[in-house]
Write a protein that holds these residues in place. Sequence first.
Motif, mmCIF file in Angstrom:
data_model
loop_
_atom_site.group_PDB
_atom_site.id
_atom_site.type_symbol
_atom_site.label_atom_id
_atom_site.label_comp_id
_atom_site.label_asym_id
_atom_site.label_seq_id
_atom_site.Cartn_x
_atom_site.Cartn_y
_atom_site.Cartn_z
ATOM 1 N N LYS A 194 0.815 -1.224 0.000
ATOM 2 C CA LYS A 194 0.000 0.000 0.000
ATOM 3 C C LYS A 194 0.849 1.275 0.000
ATOM 4 O O LYS A 194 0.625 2.161 -0.829
ATOM 5 C CB LYS A 194 -0.966 0.000 1.183
ATOM 6 C CG LYS A 194 -1.873 1.224 1.203
ATOM 7 C CD LYS A 194 -2.868 1.166 2.356
ATOM 8 C CE LYS A 194 -3.759 2.405 2.358
ATOM 9 N NZ LYS A 194 -4.757 2.368 3.463
ATOM 10 N N PRO A 195 1.839 1.412 0.893
ATOM 11 C CA PRO A 195 2.666 2.630 0.836
ATOM 12 C C PRO A 195 3.481 2.751 -0.446
ATOM 13 O O PRO A 195 3.736 3.864 -0.917
ATOM 14 C CB PRO A 195 3.570 2.513 2.064
ATOM 15 C CG PRO A 195 3.504 1.094 2.487
ATOM 16 C CD PRO A 195 2.169 0.594 2.066
ATOM 17 N N GLN A 198 1.142 4.277 -2.752
ATOM 18 C CA GLN A 198 0.942 5.698 -2.444
ATOM 19 C C GLN A 198 2.098 6.548 -2.982
ATOM 20 O O GLN A 198 1.879 7.639 -3.508
ATOM 21 C CB GLN A 198 0.795 5.880 -0.937
ATOM 22 C CG GLN A 198 -0.516 5.308 -0.377
ATOM 23 C CD GLN A 198 -0.563 5.302 1.141
ATOM 24 O OE1 GLN A 198 0.464 5.190 1.807
ATOM 25 N NE2 GLN A 198 -1.770 5.411 1.696
#
Length: 313
Positions: A194-195, A198
């Motif tokens: 997820k990061p 991002q």
Amino acid sequence: MFSNFIVAVSAVIPLFFLMSVGAFVKFSKLLTDEELNHLNRMVFRVFFFCMMFHSIYTTDLAATFRPKLMIFGAGAVLTLFILLMIFIPKIEKDNRRRGVMVQAIFRSNFVIMGVPIVANIFGDENIAVTTMMIAVIIPMYNIFAVFALETFRGGKVQILPIVTGILKNPMILGAISGALLLNLGVHIPAPILKPIGQISAATTPVALIILGASFKFGSVKNHLSQLVKCVISRLILVPAIVLTVAIMLGFRGIDFVTLIAIFGTPCAIVSFAMAQQMGGDSDLAGNCVVFTSALSCFTIFGWILFFKTIGIF
């Protein structure tokens, strides 16, 4: 017709809005040149790696693999480079400008300005086809740019350092890493993936803001003729020829817009730094970046509107 106009506007406006934010940052002196250089280095080494890794790792390679597109894109870049290496010396006597002109015409700002165009039209979730082309086009840009600049300054082209530099390129490393883990079936836990996603999503906005903040105008009176030739060739002649051939060969949809992203975007901003480092006319190189970037807001809009209107994508 109006809907086609909206598509064209939607593809171009976000790019130049973000570059305008960068220009405001520069005008307001919120960042020094040294701080911009550090930010640019961070984006290149970290953000672009994450963008390539996430794009490749989260896609269906079988569905997005386009051998015909890859062959055509690579062939067009190679053909363009060879023709320029033959033709430019016939119209320009100064060796310091010859290599710069070749690089300005064949090397586009594909990653920073091209990929967002495709994303703005088809959505971020559909750019895997385009990002996959980075692994084909960027190494060719790097090799040919060094070859041109070294040739016209009378230097010797050293293959091993060029290949080593390409393999160390964060975009190439990201693509290789993503493809390797995907094909090996390695599962990356969501708290880690997820990061990375991002950071990937932030890459284009941050890169465009930095691009807008990095522009510097140099004197144009000493190389106006060369600058005009480079701008017209980069923004009009090259896309007109390559995209016409692409239509004849049947490219449509996202494949065709990917070719617009490669051949219709302005000069690569890195070409200025390379000209500086390798004895080229850096003033000409810098102005090629500035003027093609500024004028591309009109030419890219025109190409997208035209090809959308005639139903190519």
